[in-house]
Write an enzyme that holds these catalytic residues in place. Structure first.
Site, PDB file in Angstrom:
ATOM      1  N   LYS A 160       0.844  -1.204   0.000  1.00  0.00           N
ATOM      2  CA  LYS A 160       0.000   0.000   0.000  1.00  0.00           C
ATOM      3  C   LYS A 160       0.875   1.247   0.000  1.00  0.00           C
ATOM      4  CE  LYS A 160      -1.777   2.707   3.136  1.00  0.00           C
ATOM      5  NZ  LYS A 160      -1.805   4.024   2.485  1.00  0.00           N
ATOM      6  N   CYS A 268      13.533  10.333   7.166  1.00  0.00           N
ATOM      7  CA  CYS A 268      13.548   9.778   8.530  1.00  0.00           C
ATOM      8  C   CYS A 268      14.933   9.889   9.155  1.00  0.00           C
ATOM      9  CB  CYS A 268      13.064   8.340   8.516  1.00  0.00           C
ATOM     10  SG  CYS A 268      13.815   7.378   7.213  1.00  0.00           S
ATOM     11  N   GLU A 365      10.390  14.780  15.962  1.00  0.00           N
ATOM     12  CA  GLU A 365      10.709  14.739  14.532  1.00  0.00           C
ATOM     13  C   GLU A 365       9.840  15.775  13.820  1.00  0.00           C
ATOM     14  OE1 GLU A 365       9.498  11.179  12.288  1.00  0.00           O
ATOM     15  OE2 GLU A 365      11.471  11.233  11.337  1.00  0.00           O
TER      16      GLU A 365
HETATM   17  P1  NDP Z   1       1.985   7.542   8.803  1.00  0.00           P
HETATM   18  O1  NDP Z   1       2.806   6.659   9.678  1.00  0.00           O
HETATM   19  O2  NDP Z   1       0.574   7.781   9.173  1.00  0.00           O
HETATM   20  O3  NDP Z   1       1.955   6.950   7.316  1.00  0.00           O
HETATM   21  C1  NDP Z   1       2.792   5.954   6.800  1.00  0.00           C
HETATM   22  C2  NDP Z   1       1.975   4.926   6.020  1.00  0.00           C
HETATM   23  O4  NDP Z   1       1.143   4.181   6.901  1.00  0.00           O
HETATM   24  C3  NDP Z   1       1.024   5.535   4.993  1.00  0.00           C
HETATM   25  O5  NDP Z   1       0.918   4.667   3.895  1.00  0.00           O
HETATM   26  C4  NDP Z   1      -0.280   5.587   5.779  1.00  0.00           C
HETATM   27  O6  NDP Z   1      -1.405   5.710   4.960  1.00  0.00           O
HETATM   28  C5  NDP Z   1      -0.231   4.273   6.503  1.00  0.00           C
HETATM   29  N1  NDP Z   1      -1.048   4.183   7.692  1.00  0.00           N
HETATM   30  C6  NDP Z   1      -1.641   5.184   8.406  1.00  0.00           C
HETATM   31  N2  NDP Z   1      -2.295   4.682   9.469  1.00  0.00           N
HETATM   32  C7  NDP Z   1      -2.122   3.331   9.444  1.00  0.00           C
HETATM   33  C8  NDP Z   1      -2.540   2.255  10.286  1.00  0.00           C
HETATM   34  N3  NDP Z   1      -3.254   2.471  11.391  1.00  0.00           N
HETATM   35  N4  NDP Z   1      -2.172   0.985   9.966  1.00  0.00           N
HETATM   36  C9  NDP Z   1      -1.412   0.761   8.886  1.00  0.00           C
HETATM   37  N5  NDP Z   1      -1.001   1.733   8.043  1.00  0.00           N
HETATM   38  C10 NDP Z   1      -1.337   3.012   8.321  1.00  0.00           C
HETATM   39  O7  NDP Z   1       2.752   8.898   8.633  1.00  0.00           O
HETATM   40  P2  NDP Z   1       2.138  10.319   8.179  1.00  0.00           P
HETATM   41  O8  NDP Z   1       2.103  10.344   6.720  1.00  0.00           O
HETATM   42  O9  NDP Z   1       0.863  10.590   8.916  1.00  0.00           O
HETATM   43  O10 NDP Z   1       3.241  11.334   8.721  1.00  0.00           O
HETATM   44  C11 NDP Z   1       3.200  11.807  10.073  1.00  0.00           C
HETATM   45  C12 NDP Z   1       4.585  11.937  10.645  1.00  0.00           C
HETATM   46  O11 NDP Z   1       5.237  10.669  10.639  1.00  0.00           O
HETATM   47  C13 NDP Z   1       5.525  12.834   9.838  1.00  0.00           C
HETATM   48  O12 NDP Z   1       5.395  14.161  10.180  1.00  0.00           O
HETATM   49  C14 NDP Z   1       6.864  12.271  10.205  1.00  0.00           C
HETATM   50  O13 NDP Z   1       7.300  12.836  11.422  1.00  0.00           O
HETATM   51  C15 NDP Z   1       6.611  10.801  10.398  1.00  0.00           C
HETATM   52  N6  NDP Z   1       6.966  10.012   9.201  1.00  0.00           N
HETATM   53  C16 NDP Z   1       8.120   9.323   9.201  1.00  0.00           C
HETATM   54  C17 NDP Z   1       8.489   8.619   8.077  1.00  0.00           C
HETATM   55  C18 NDP Z   1       9.735   7.865   8.026  1.00  0.00           C
HETATM   56  O14 NDP Z   1      10.267   7.632   6.936  1.00  0.00           O
HETATM   57  N7  NDP Z   1      10.256   7.399   9.127  1.00  0.00           N
HETATM   58  C19 NDP Z   1       7.695   8.629   6.861  1.00  0.00           C
HETATM   59  C20 NDP Z   1       6.459   9.338   6.978  1.00  0.00           C
HETATM   60  C21 NDP Z   1       6.145  10.011   8.101  1.00  0.00           C
HETATM   61  P3  NDP Z   1      -1.863   7.198   4.543  1.00  0.00           P
HETATM   62  O15 NDP Z   1      -0.803   7.762   3.694  1.00  0.00           O
HETATM   63  O16 NDP Z   1      -3.088   7.028   3.791  1.00  0.00           O
HETATM   64  O17 NDP Z   1      -2.065   7.955   5.835  1.00  0.00           O
END
Ligand code: NDP
Length: 460
Positions: A160, A268, A365
């Site tokens: 996904k 990240c 972060e």
């Molecule tokens: P999320 O952790 O919500 O999103 C990452 C992925 O998980 C997306 O595909 C998201 O879908 C999906 N997802 C969301 N909720 C669930 C769930 N309950 N179970 C399984 N999958 C899920 O990150 P965000 O995009 O909300 O970003 C928020 C913060 O997270 C950022 O500001 C940053 O600090 C951190 N982040 C860190 C990352 C890294 O590389 N370590 C990457 C992204 C974010 P959908 O996109 O539809 O929400």
């Protein structure tokens, strides 16, 4: 959606992906329902138990080579789509994301028939059907990081992409189809968090690989506890980029800029905390401000743009709110004088000095182009401050002393330590963290291990 070898409409609500640099709609994409997730997992299971397991490993490797070449052949298109959908500068998607995605398939293609030499026993076996959920910061590259090792090890995949960046994953699906990958070996289901949730909790999944926020990682870990399913989590970070007074300062300034402004800081492993030795702090900050003032912010499709658009209005709001806590808590904000476009989600490169360890901008972060600067006097103090975080993903050390690099690297609690460079990615090198940055590795031999069941007594 790409399900069981076909492009089909999902039963979820359509989603419209927006160009973050213009706020205009780019494309409308079909999304999955829970029933679609179930169909995809069933298709992946059928492919796993059927053609994919029966295939000689060298043949499996040939598919990965074809996919790697397919990405390289469509590199320009992929770079443009990635930049339009994500907001990152075209020079980054063109020179980093797309070539590195192709390199991951090339690298793992070579492993497919050599798994017996991975140090996991004479005949390591795949895990089965893998559910993968990826974020929006490196949409194509994260898909490659996840899919390539899974396939090389003989697993099948349901992936996904993030809700705001589904497009390059769908172009990748076309490349997979053109490579003749057997039906169901990889399924790509766009959708929001609920689709991710349905996928990671599906009982037909043998392993979950997730990259994203620590908060969602925690939820997934607790949902999977006791199920016996394998899990790897690549979560957030708050990396220290440590500059000693003997470092080549101009080179260090380039590394600091790359560490925090690459991909607008949506990384990240971004070097979001600069720890600079007190004796050179003023000099480094002066050089840094001068250098940052020359960064061009604006249209991500312009080849001269250094800093593109923030991926979404939500993320822009999060960056704005978190950096406001820096002002409230007494840090000194400096903002690049670059003009901001009238439309689109943009945040100017920002540096906070006078930051103390208790401030939120030193702990949370921010995931944006915001650097928090702290100082230190001794190497021990640098280590103590660098390790004073619940995360443990990456760190950087700038010094001309090799012995100091080795000493720091062993004292820093971070999965990756860069020396006199930052944000270097290579498929042969294991990447991952520990503590609240997650567990498991991606890339290299260690990354393969996360997709294999090792035989008894094998050495990882
Ligand atoms: P999320 O952790 O919500 O999103 C990452 C992925 O998980 C997306 O595909 C998201 O879908 C999906 N997802 C969301 N909720 C669930 C769930 N309950 N179970 C399984 N999958 C899920 O990150 P965000 O995009 O909300 O970003 C928020 C913060 O997270 C950022 O500001 C940053 O600090 C951190 N982040 C860190 C990352 C890294 O590389 N370590 C990457 C992204 C974010 P959908 O996109 O539809 O929400």
């Amino acid at each position: 959606m790409y399900l069981d070898g076909d492009f089909v409409d999902g039963q979820g609500d359509d989603l419209t992906s927006v160009n973050p640099a213009t706020e205009e709609p780019l494309a409308t994409v079909s999304t999955a329902s829970a029933a679609d997730v179930d169909r995809a997992v069933t298709a992946a299971r059928r492919a796993y138990e059927g053609p994919w397991s029966a295939m000689p490993a060298a043949e499996r490797g040939k598919y990965l080579f074809r996919i790697a070449r397919g990405i390289a052949e469509r590199a320009r298109e992929l770079a443009v789509v990635e930049t339009l959908d994500n907001g990152k500068p075209i020079k980054e998607s063109r020179d980093v994301d797309v070539p590195t995605a192709s390199a991951h398939f090339f690298y793992h293609a070579g492993w497919a028939d050599k798994l017996a030499h991975a140090g996991l026993g004479p005949a390591p076996r795949p895990l089965g059907v893998v559910g993968q959920v990826i974020p929006w910061n490196f949409p194509l590259l994260m898909a490659a990081w996840k899919i390539a090792p899974a396939l090389a090890a003989g697993n099948t995949v349901v992936l996904k992409p993030a809700e705001t960046t589904p497009l390059t994953a769908l172009v990748l699906a076309e490349i997979l189809a053109d490579a003749g990958l057997p039906d169901g070996v990889v399924n790509i289901l766009p959708g929001a968090g609920d689709v991710g949730q349905a996928l990671v909790r599906h009982p037909g999944i043998d392993k979950v690989a997730f990259t994203g926020s620590t908060e969602v990682g925690r939820q997934i870990q607790s949902a999977l506890a006791g199920t016996g399913r394998a899990l790897t989590l690549e979560l957030g970070g708050k990396a220290a980029n440590i500059v000693f007074d003997d470092a080549p300062l101009d080179q260090a300034v380039e590394g600091i800029v790359n560490g925090i402004f690459f991909n607008q800081g949506h990384v990240c492993c971004a070097g979001s905390r600069l720890l600079v030795q007190e004796s050179v702090a003023d000099e480094v900050l002066d050089k840094l401000r001068l250098r940052i003032s020359t960064l061009r912010l604006g249209d991500p499709m312009d080849k001269n743009t250094d800093v593109g658009a923030v991926n979404s209005a939500e993320q822009l709001q999060r960056i704005t709110e978190l950096s406001a806590t820096g002002d409230l808590e007494g840090a000194q904000r400096w903002t690049s004088p670059c003009p901001l476009p009238d439309r689109g989600y943009f945040f100017p490169p920002t540096v906070f000095s006078g930051v103390t360890q208790s401030m939120r901008i030193a702990r949370d972060e921010i995931f944006g182009p915001v650097l928090s600067v702290l100082t230190f006097r001794t190497p021990d103090e640098a280590v103590a401050k660098a390790n004073n975080t619940p995360y443990g993903l990456s760190a950087g050390v700038w010094t001309e002393k090799g012995s100091r690099i080795l000493g720091m690297a062993s004292a820093l609690r971070a999965g990756v330590v860069w020396a006199n460079t930052f944000n270097r990615f290579d498929p042969t090198a294991a990447f991952g963290g520990y503590r609240e940055s997650g567990f498991g590795r991606e890339g290299g031999r260690a990354g393969l291990a996360a997709y294999l069941r090792s035989d008894e007594g094998a050495q990882a």
